[in-house]
Design an enzyme around this catalytic site. Structure first.
Site, PDB file in Angstrom:
ATOM      1  N   PRO A 262       0.396  -0.789   0.232  1.00 13.60           N
ATOM      2  CA  PRO A 262      -0.204   0.189   0.371  1.00 13.60           C
ATOM      3  C   PRO A 262       0.582   1.579   0.301  1.00 13.60           C
ATOM      4  O   PRO A 262      -0.037   2.100  -0.531  1.00 13.60           O
ATOM      5  CB  PRO A 262      -0.775   0.271   1.114  1.00 13.60           C
ATOM      6  CG  PRO A 262       0.076  -0.932   2.537  1.00 13.60           C
ATOM      7  CD  PRO A 262       1.094  -1.977   1.004  1.00 13.60           C
ATOM      8  N   SER A 264       3.639   2.861   2.154  1.00 14.25           N
ATOM      9  CA  SER A 264       4.199   2.723   2.915  1.00 14.25           C
ATOM     10  C   SER A 264       5.845   2.926   3.242  1.00 14.25           C
ATOM     11  O   SER A 264       6.638   4.043   3.396  1.00 14.25           O
ATOM     12  CB  SER A 264       3.685   2.352   4.581  1.00 14.25           C
ATOM     13  OG  SER A 264       4.708   0.823   4.674  1.00 14.25           O
ATOM     14  N   LYS A 265       6.655   1.193   2.331  1.00 17.68           N
ATOM     15  CA  LYS A 265       7.770   1.615   2.107  1.00 17.68           C
ATOM     16  C   LYS A 265       9.095   2.651   1.213  1.00 17.68           C
ATOM     17  O   LYS A 265       9.524   3.021   1.130  1.00 17.68           O
ATOM     18  CB  LYS A 265       8.402   0.537   2.111  1.00 17.68           C
ATOM     19  CG  LYS A 265       7.863  -0.624   3.432  1.00 17.68           C
ATOM     20  CD  LYS A 265       8.685  -1.739   2.668  1.00 17.68           C
ATOM     21  CE  LYS A 265       8.324  -3.540   3.756  1.00 17.68           C
ATOM     22  NZ  LYS A 265       6.035  -3.461   3.837  1.00 17.68           N
ATOM     23  N   CYS A 399       6.618 -11.146   5.154  1.00 20.88           N
ATOM     24  CA  CYS A 399       6.436 -10.459   6.380  1.00 20.88           C
ATOM     25  C   CYS A 399       5.798 -11.870   6.572  1.00 20.88           C
ATOM     26  O   CYS A 399       4.754 -12.018   8.130  1.00 20.88           O
ATOM     27  CB  CYS A 399       5.224  -9.375   6.290  1.00 20.88           C
ATOM     28  SG  CYS A 399       4.188  -9.727   5.387  1.00 20.88           S
TER      29      CYS A 399
END
Length: 885
Positions: A262, A264-265, A399
């Site tokens: 999405p 964020s990184k 993850c």
């Protein structure tokens, strides 16, 4: 006519005939039932929490050795006794069942003065202990049912005289208003999220739900929300911040985020590479290409990046295995190979490390998912290695805690590249990071098809109370000869049963009961009972399982393990830093990939799409390969979806004797077989703007010949309503090299000019607030400087009367003709990085501020950081001080 006659009076074909008596019976039956909600509970009752236990999950990770090491005085040591393993497992499970703390970081790219002010304001909320009343979830026990989520030694806050209220059926209603008084610890700094020795990352002591719903924490929540909308703060999970830090990108670099949504990184990377390397620059040199296979998720990514207000990002959508390689064939296989200085491969994974925020994983976890993702992850990582410059770095991350998705992929990647990639250990430069070493050996297990969720559900359905009664009836009828005997199960050519039976395990209990001893045979017996099959080597894998349990899933040999140095990988478990689970590996590319590696890369990508080459016409590709072989050029390429850059194609078109170049289509998007809605894709390339629109714009805003018109582009949708500002680096290195012919373009750049419909303006286009900072340095007309008071007075919605401004500022506005103009804060006219500009509209007796409300709040926050206090606010503070005295 025939269809109508077939439908008859009953309406649509196959529909039951309406019957008054039947409808009355159905209505009476519904009235007799008690209404329930989606969770199966009666109206007024609470939903049950997800059961935070899964026997297969817990037995699998116990066997593969997840609990065999513990953290002791800053180092990880092996667990020597069963008691230590039990304690480590209990700590792991307790952490998984606890809510995930909220965390965030301050943008490192904002002005140091503004950054310092935000950190000071932040300390008022999270820099000290505070006592608050926290509302408890009504049903959130670890194994389901009613929950008392009160820590030991903490009392429930009750009013005097309160009694437990009960409903008519005896249910306790006191849970509806349960609160606990808790003393919240200060926000814990995240040391490895820092810049210039200033810590910018923080982890709170409460979860996001508590922060959002608790009245006592409303000031902190509002502060974080405003600063997030302004782009000054990013709320992001702690372990999610690790991969960009490990990648260690610098200003001015080119970075590829292969699976970006999405976002964020991507934002974290953009803060670094999208910054200005010097104060004299008018635009950043670095950029981030943010790609995602799913176009819908790519659009989500665009919304996330909007608050960054950076032109240094290029958003695309294509399968990461097919991301185009645009470097010239003459440099392929040489030390100049590659397109990007840094590549981030945060690949799709099973996600069991996110189980604290995705409780549905407890129910749905299975090992087959990890085995299925293994080849896809390897293929994406191999493509990322090819796209990385020699001497550059690539990060592979998931993850997940499963070695099938982590160390096995890393080991096979090192094996295929054969010395082109080496592992590096980033721990030394990441203060405060608690990460376990990677594994050099692991067990390979798979679940039988009879243990899938569907098989278990079918077994439960066939063995429920109703079906058992039916079987008794059938047996009675068979005994009387009224019912035939059941047929024997069919077998295949080898005499084996076509379908395995599901056999329940005695260990399949909720909650799962761990073994008393950690003996290897006892642990293995449990996994076997739960339907797992273990393989010692690839030769033991049955033929029908070769596509799922691959040779690359198995651990390296002793000699390979010494060479690979897998201990340099980073394994972060939830209990180590009170976070989610994560796996990160840093690769350095020391030499170009071999021909065998690139051929393997192309073969794996083709296999993942069903074995069909979706991009290149085979005959033309073969002709091109034959030509390359004879010319001895492009050796070591092996890219199934490559094409030459436009410059190279133009050069070759002049040579008539050469065969035709391969006809290359765009890289595929989405999953194999996924239905595509072409109308939903932003399939509009960036093209040069029409030269005829520029004379009026240049005249109205006084733009000099040095103004970079070629960097202001439009989308190829026919009507140029918006003109976008594209950075020089993105245009030169991506667009001019034909990337738009190879991928689906979602978005890039910022809105520079927007066509206006108001007729009182002489020019057709007004300046848009998004990219105003990249136009102002060139403007010689319709630019007004304002002091702090007048600048603050402009930051308002609606029509602003000219009498609200100072006389000098009012006079400057009155000298302008109606239309678009820009207000700049005095002293910051040439400071592009701070962006203290306002896009305004001049009307006969008033002005409008064409700035979004979110950005208005951000500008006010910047002014406070620069020391400005509004006159109204200053008067209120003096009145409050007088009243207090």
């Amino acid at each position: 006519r025939s269809n109508q006659s077939n439908m008859g009076k009953n309406g649509a074909r196959g529909r039951k005939k309406w019957n008054r008596k039947r409808k009355a019976e159905e209505g009476a039956e519904k009235q007799g039932k008690e209404r329930t909600n989606a969770g199966g509970y009666k109206d007024g009752q609470d939903y049950a929490a997800a059961k935070t236990s899964n026997p297969k999950f817990e037995a699998y990770y116990s066997l593969v050795g997840l609990h065999d090491t513990r953290y002791d005085n800053g180092t990880f040591v092996p667990c020597a006794t069963d008691a230590e393993k039990h304690a480590e497992r209990d700590l792991f499970m307790t952490t998984l069942r606890a809510t995930l703390p909220a965390s965030f970081r301050v943008d490192r790219s904002i002005d140091p003065t503004i950054q310092k002010k935000i950190l000071e304001e932040l300390q008022e909320y999270v820099g000290k202990e505070m006592e608050v009343e926290i509302e408890l979830p009504r049903r959130s026990e670890a194994i389901g049912g009613k929950k008392t989520c009160i820590d030991q030694g903490v009392e429930v806050a009750k009013e005097e005289g309160d009694e437990e209220q009960k409903t008519d059926n005896g249910d306790n209603k006191s849970s509806e208003a349960q609160f606990v008084k808790r003393t919240l610890a200060p926000a814990k700094p995240i040391p490895f999220i820092s810049h210039n020795d200033i810590t910018l990352g923080f982890q709170l002591s409460v979860d996001r739900r508590t922060l959002r719903r608790n009245v006592s924490l409303e000031p902190l929540h509002s502060f974080l929300k405003i600063q997030t909308d302004c782009g000054h703060i990013t709320r992001q999970e702690t372990v999610s911040m690790i991969p960009p830090v490990v990648l260690n990108a610098k200003e001015g670099m080119s970075v590829l985020d292969m699976c970006a949504a999405p976002g964020s990184k991507t934002c974290q990377l953009l803060e670094v590479v999208g910054g200005f390397t010097s104060k004299t620059e008018f635009e950043p040199h670095g950029y981030v290409v943010a790609n995602d296979a799913d176009p819908k998720r790519a659009y989500m990514l665009v919304n996330q990046l909007k608050r960054m207000n950076s032109p240094s990002v290029y958003v695309t959508s294509c399968d990461g295995q097919y991301f185009p390689i645009l470097d010239d064939k003459s440099i392929r296989g040489t030390d100049k190979e590659g397109m990007f200085d840094r590549v981030l491969c945060d690949v799709p994974c099973s996600g069991d490390g996110t189980i604290r925020k995705n409780p549905g994983i407890w129910k749905n976890w299975n090992q087959l998912g990890s085995l299925a993702l293994h080849p896809l992850q390897l293929s994406i990582a191999l493509r990322g290695a090819r796209l990385t410059h020699v001497g550059g770095y690539m990060v592979y991350s998931t993850c997940s805690m499963n070695p099938m998705e982590n160390e096995s992929v890393v080991a096979e990647l090192l094996r295929i590249t054969d010395g082109s990639l080496v592992l590096e250990d980033p721990r030394e430069r990441m203060e405060g990071l608690v990460a376990r070493p990677g594994w050099s050996t692991w067990r390979v297990l798979r679940e039988g098809k009879n243990r899938t969720r569907k098989a278990m559900k079918d077994w439960q359905k066939k063995n429920n109370k109703k079906m058992q009664e039916k079987r008794k009836e059938w047996e009675a009828k068979r005994a009387k000869g009224e019912y035939p005997e059941p047929q024997e199960r069919s077998t295949d050519e080898n005499g084996e049963e076509e379908k395995e039976k599901f056999t329940p395990s005695p260990y399949e209990t909720i909650p799962y009961v761990p073994p008393e001893t950690w003996d290897e045979d006892a642990l293995s017996e449990r996994t076997t009972s739960l339907g797992f099959v273990e393989y010692k080597n690839y030769d033991e894998v049955e033929y029908e399982w070769h596509r799922r349990v691959r040779r690359s899933c198995f651990p390296p040999t002793e000699e390979e393990a010494k060479r690979f140095e897998l201990h340099k990988c980073l394994r972060s478990l939830p209990q180590d830093m009170d976070t989610g689970g994560f796996f990160v590996t840093l690769f350095k590319k020391v030499k170009p990939l071999s021909k065998d590696a690139t051929e393997r890369m192309a073969a794996m990508a083709s296999e993942s799409r069903g074995g069909v080459d979706v991009d290149v016409d085979k005959k033309k590709e073969a002709a091109a390969d034959e030509k390359e072989q004879s010319a001895k050029e492009g050796e070591g390429d092996g890219d199934a979806v490559m094409s030459d850059s436009p410059a190279a194609e133009e050069k070759k078109s002049d040579e008539k004797s050469e065969p035709e170049e391969p006809v290359v289509k765009k890289a595929p998007t989405g999953k194999v077989g996924q239905h595509k809605h072409r109308a939903d894709l932003g399939d509009a390339d960036f093209i040069p703007s029409d030269p005829s629109i520029w004379p009026s714009i240049i005249e109205q805003y006084g733009l000099p010949p040095t103004f970079p018109k070629e960097q202001f582009m439009v989308r190829s949708t026919g009507d140029a309503k918006v003109i976008y500002f594209i950075t020089k680096s993105i245009k030169k290195e991506l667009i001019d090299h034909g990337i738009q012919n190879r991928v689906t373009v979602i978005n890039s750049g910022l809105k520079g000019f927007e066509r206006c419909s108001i007729q009182e303006n002489t020019a057709k286009y007004r300046i848009n607030q998004e990219a105003v900072q990249y136009v102002v340095p060139y403007m010689t007309k319709r630019l007004i400087s304002a002091d702090m008071d007048d600048f603050y007075a402009c930051i308002k919605d609606g029509f602003l009367n000219l009498n609200t401004f100072s006389d000098s500022f009012k006079k400057s506005i009155e000298e302008l003709e109606p239309g678009s103009f820009v207000v700049a804060l005095k002293g910051y006219e040439k400071d592009v990085a701070k962006k203290m500009y306002l896009s305004m509209w001049r009307r006969p007796n008033c002005v409008n501020c064409f700035v979004a409300k979110v950005e208005m709040e951000g500008l006010i926050s910047k002014m406070r950081a620069l020391g400005y206090v509004a006159k109204v606010q200053e008067t209120e503070e003096k009145d409050e001080g007088a009243a207090a005295s």
